[in-house]
Structure formats: C-alpha cells, structure tokens
Design a protein around this motif. Sequence first.
Motif: not given
Length: 437
Positions: A13-17, A65-69, A71-87
Amino acid sequence: MSQVASAGRHPVVLPMTATQRELWRCRHDLGPCPAHTRALRLTGTVDDTRLAASARQVVATIDVLRAGFVTEPGEAPVVQPASPRVQQTTVDGDGTCLDVLDNHRRSAGQHSAPSVVVSVVRTAPAEVVLAVSGHPLLVDLRSLYLLLGAVMQHYLGRFRPDEYPTFTQAAAACAELAGQHGGRIAWWSRQLDRWPRPVDGPAVRARHQAQLSMTRSRWQRLCQVSAHAGNAGPLAIVALLTWWGQHTEPARRPVFQTTFDLRDYAGLGPVIGPFTDRLVFAVDTTDLTTMTFQDLVRRVHAGLLDSVVRYVPYGALRRFATERAPGELPGEVLINYCRTPPTSDTTRGERTLARHGLSIELFRESDLALRGAGADPGRAAIELELAEHRDGEALLVRADPARFPPDRVDALVRGLDRQIDQVTAQPSIRLADLPAD
C-alpha cells in the motif's frame, strides 16, 4: 486455448503521487478513466509458455503493479492492491486478437479494481502478439512500452531489475519536485489573467473521431521543419493548429495542454508507473501574418519551454486557478505525446534479434489507440494523438461535438493534410500565403 495466471508477490500500500490524486479526482468528478493497451508483434520462433513465464517474472518485480493506494498517509486504501494477470491464448488473426485485447483492456480498467493485464496471444503459426493493458492510475502510456521491453529483455536473458527504479523512489523525487513550485505561482497568475477560459459546457464522453495518415517519409519531412527543437513533429502540428485557431476564433489566444513526462523532466529514469502529468502552454500570436511558418514553430517551442521551466503539478495549478475563478484550466486542445512516438523501424529485422530467429514491430498501434479513445479525464474539446499506422504515422483526432461539430473537425483534418504538404515543401512560407483551411 486460454490460460490465466495471477502474477505478483505480496501486495503493498503506497501513498498516491500528485498526478495520481488528480486522476483520482477526475475519476470521481468526470467518470472512469479507460485503460490503455499497447502491443508488439513477434514474428519467428517464439515459445509462448516461456514468454508468459517471463511476463510473470517481470510483473512480480515491479512494485506499482501489485500496489494499493491511499490519498494521504495513514488513511484506508481508496484503491485496493492490484493483482496483475498474465493471459495466454490462441486466436485466428489480427481482428480477433484486437477483440481479445479490448476485453483485457476493459478488465484492467475496472472502476473498482484497476489493474494490469499482460497478454500472450498467438495469431498465426509464426506470429505472437505480446500486449500490456493498464489502468492510468497504475501505469501511464510510456510504462506500457517499458513493460513490453522488460518482458522481452527477460525472454532474451537480459532483464536487470535494478535498472528499473522503484515507484517509491520515483514518487519521493516527484514529491520533492512538487514542493518547489511555490515561487512559480506568481508567473502562472499573470498568465492565467491573460489566457481565455474554456467555453462553458458539460464534458461529452462520446467523441467524433477523425484520422490523418502519413507515410513515414512525409512525417520525417514534417519533423525536419522543427529540427531546432529536436525534430519534434508535434510542434509543427501545434503551429498549424495555432494558425487554424487564429482564423476560426481570432479573438481567443491559442492555449494548449500536453502530456508531460516527468521521467525526462526530473531524471527519474525508466521507472514504471503513473509519471505523466499535464502541462498548459500558450503561443504568442503577435504580428502572426508577417511571420514564416518556421517562425511560428519557434514560438510554439518557446511557449512550451516557458511552461516547462516553470512547471507546477497540474492538480496544484488547477486548484490555484479555480480559487481565482470557477471552471477548468485554459487549453481546449490536448496534445498527447508532444514528442516523436516510437516506431517499428528500430526493431523490425534488427540483427541481434534475427540471431534469435525473431523480428519485432509494434502491433496495430493506431487501432489500439482508437479503441482506447476517451482516455482524457479532463474536459479538452479536442484531443490529438500520434500513433504508428501501417508503415507510417497517424494523427488521431477526437473532438467534443458540442464544441466542435463533426463537419468542422473533418474540415480541420483535410486542411492539415494540405498544409503539411505546403510547409514541408517550403518551411519558410509566409503565413499570409498559407491557407488556414
């Protein structure tokens, strides 16, 4: 046959730029931002399974590619961690492949779970398409090309993860850069006082599309007109649009917006992630009729550089502008790729690849660009994008029909077609002698 695999290590989980926060705002205010797809055609001997394994190895090393984000440090993720796929799949021909990639693009662009999908699609006994579809919150357009290159590096045994900076490193550099813009606001305040505000009206998602195709040699001649600016053909296109705008709306000073790659500006290196911002710039049209076309190209370049050296993150500039007066920032024309786009010339038939029994080229870039139409999360009335088209280039035009009716846009494209021949044959032509349509 179709195989689907999830790829990635433990999510982070990372803070947004700043650019991500602006995309997040637009996503809620103006609707979802569609994902992009770009692809390579591999001709020759290709091991599909090993190529898919290389894709899984690469995406597992890229933190964004596997991160959630948040908007500000310490908040709950507004974007859930991604799950990159190979098809991995097999289809019959290019047309079906485009449809498959369109489905993968929609999957990556889901509003609730933005992600990245890598596709390995065999289209013929000696042809495989390697594609990457990604949501702009995770990867910008340049990142798609970087990812394609990284997968091919791994497949050929040349991938070095430490050559790709991490999202965290690049985001820290961007945050430091964003904190330095305070002294530049006074300059922007003066510009905003002079520049026209966009014409009021709701954003229209359904856009009229038009296309101007050029041979490679014709495009190269247009690039040479702006040789002083690094052969940047898009500058010449902006100059032609400036001349057109002065005839259609002479009272409005031409103000443009363009995508702005922070990798080059901040020296971030080949980082994969959402590191494209937007820049607003104007063109000085004083005494325009006494100038040559080359003079106008130089003015376009000067206007762009003025804004580059005083760069302020688009979101911060937008907030500053709306505090002064409600509405969007100036610049109803958005230029995607204010640089020469990638081409297949450097890889098609390249000797090192030939030793591996391979030839690589871009796969149907203009078709993929058009299928991703409407990716602008703002309210630009006209969007322009450059993409490879067969053995040349295509200028793709998308316009809001409420602001620019389709017949007017089609007339613009026909006029550009004629003008390109005139200015490449005589770059020093006086603007007074250059028909505006």
